[in-house]
Each structure stands twice: as C-alpha cells, then as structure tokens.
Motif scaffolding. Structure first.
Motif, short mmCIF file in Angstrom:
data_model
loop_
_atom_site.label_atom_id
_atom_site.label_comp_id
_atom_site.label_asym_id
_atom_site.label_seq_id
_atom_site.Cartn_x
_atom_site.Cartn_y
_atom_site.Cartn_z
N ALA A 167 11.40 -21.80 -63.35
CA ALA A 167 10.39 -21.91 -62.40
C ALA A 167 9.66 -22.00 -63.31
O ALA A 167 8.21 -21.15 -63.30
N TRP A 168 10.02 -21.78 -64.85
CA TRP A 168 8.82 -21.79 -65.85
C TRP A 168 8.66 -23.20 -66.14
O TRP A 168 9.31 -23.53 -67.52
N PRO A 169 7.31 -23.48 -65.77
CA PRO A 169 6.77 -24.55 -66.03
C PRO A 169 5.89 -24.55 -67.63
O PRO A 169 6.23 -22.88 -67.52
N ASP A 170 5.90 -25.37 -67.79
CA ASP A 170 5.19 -25.43 -69.40
C ASP A 170 4.03 -25.05 -69.30
O ASP A 170 3.30 -24.76 -69.79
N SER A 171 3.06 -25.03 -68.11
CA SER A 171 2.28 -24.86 -67.83
C SER A 171 1.94 -22.80 -68.47
O SER A 171 0.94 -22.47 -68.59
N ARG A 172 3.07 -22.76 -67.50
CA ARG A 172 3.03 -21.34 -68.01
C ARG A 172 2.77 -21.07 -69.27
O ARG A 172 3.08 -19.70 -69.40
N ARG A 173 4.32 -21.62 -69.51
CA ARG A 173 4.17 -21.25 -71.60
C ARG A 173 2.47 -21.88 -71.86
O ARG A 173 2.23 -20.84 -73.21
N ALA A 174 1.74 -22.04 -71.47
CA ALA A 174 0.33 -22.77 -72.03
C ALA A 174 -0.07 -21.84 -71.98
O ALA A 174 -1.41 -21.47 -72.91
N ALA A 175 -0.28 -21.50 -70.57
CA ALA A 175 -0.67 -20.40 -70.21
C ALA A 175 -0.97 -18.99 -71.14
O ALA A 175 -2.09 -17.70 -71.71
N LEU A 176 0.46 -18.81 -71.91
CA LEU A 176 0.64 -18.28 -72.22
C LEU A 176 0.38 -17.70 -73.93
O LEU A 176 -0.52 -16.30 -74.26
#
Length: 188
Positions: A167-176
C-alpha cells in the motif's frame, strides 16, 4: 559415528533471523525466547550464551537492522528530500523493519538513542544539516536536530500510515519529497 562440529556463526545467524521474525511479529514483550529457539533450531541456552538476555537479543537485532538501513541509505544534507525517499524505499522493501521499529518505539522508546551506531549516525546527520544550514543551502529556521527529527517523523509516519508494504504507492513517496522540500526551503 562422530557428531558434526557446531558452527557458532551459523547458529548465531539463525537465532538473529528467528528473533527478527519473532520480535517484528510480537514485539519485545510478546516475543518468546522459546519460539525463537524453536524457529532457529537452537537450544535456549545458546541464545543466552550468545546474547546474555532477551534484552541483549532484542538490542542485537535492532542494531543489526539499523546498520543494514544505514548501509542502504545514503545521507546527503544537500538532498534531504532524496534522503527521506531513500528511507521510504528501504522500509518499503523491508516491511518487517517497519513493525520492528514500531514495536521498539512503543515498548523501548529510549533504546535506539542508546545504541552507539545510531547515536553516532544521528550526530553525523545533524552536523551535516548544520553545515548545509550555515552555507545557506538549507533553511536555518529550525535547529538541525529538530529538522532531522521532523524529516524522520514525516518519513516514519508516512510508512506507518501506509500499513502493508503493497500500500506504499509512489504517490506517497512523491508527497513525502514535497513535504520535506517545504521544510528545508526559505524562512531562514
């Protein structure tokens, strides 16, 4: 027939691997030395001989895992969003570490800071951020140690909130990365 010689290093490795599984699943308080010994195919006495106590075993597991994370993640005070993303990527690839760190934070909150490799690495990171602040490359609106704490809180909070590694999408990474960038730009 002669018994095969014991391989202390292999036994120690099996115990550490089994303890990682046990502590990440059940925490320190719920982890059982008997289950660790069974999973490691080792005698409980060997656990105490190698690690001294359940506490010593937990500290050994945590130290080993922190050293693995430090080896996998490059710290660059001039690229703090990249650092946060590397930490995110490491934990996404090692979800057992997320659970282990959450258990540690709940049950033994002072332990990480007392481990020499962790204390040394944190001091080095704070010094690197302070240098970047002194050069004007990173905002000095917050003290270096507070800034590092906030970056790690954003990173770990993002990881803990995501739950299952899938559930750790790249969108969460980008938001981080965006959140960390906002912390380090301007204002000081």
């Amino acid at each position: 027939m002669a018994e095969a010689p014991r391989d202390a290093a292999a036994t120690r490795r099996r115990i550490l691997d089994a303890a990682t599984e046990e502590f990440s699943a059940a925490g320190f308080g719920g982890g059982r030395v008997g289950r660790i010994a069974e999973r490691a195919q080792a005698n409980q006495r060997m656990i105490y001989a190698y690690f001294g106590s359940k506490d010593g075993l937990f500290e050994a597991v945590l130290t080993e895992k922190v050293l693995q994370a430090q080896a996998a993640v490059t710290f660059d005070a001039l690229d703090l969003p990249g650092y946060a993303c590397q930490v995110f990527d490491f934990y996404r690839a090692n979800p057992r570490m997320v659970r282990l760190n959450l258990w540690q934070a709940l049950e033994r909150p002072d332990l990480l800071g007392s481990l020499e490799p962790v204390a040394r690495a944190m001091a080095d990171k704070v010094a690197g951020i302070a240098e970047a602040q002194a050069s004007g490359a990173v905002s000095a609106a917050l003290p270096a140690e507070v800034l590092l704490d906030l970056i790690l809180a954003l990173t770990y909070g993002n990881i803990a909130q995501a739950g299952d590694a899938g559930a750790w999408p790249d969108s969460r990474r980008a938001a981080l990365a965006v959140a960390v960038e906002r912390l380090i730009v301007g204002g000081g």
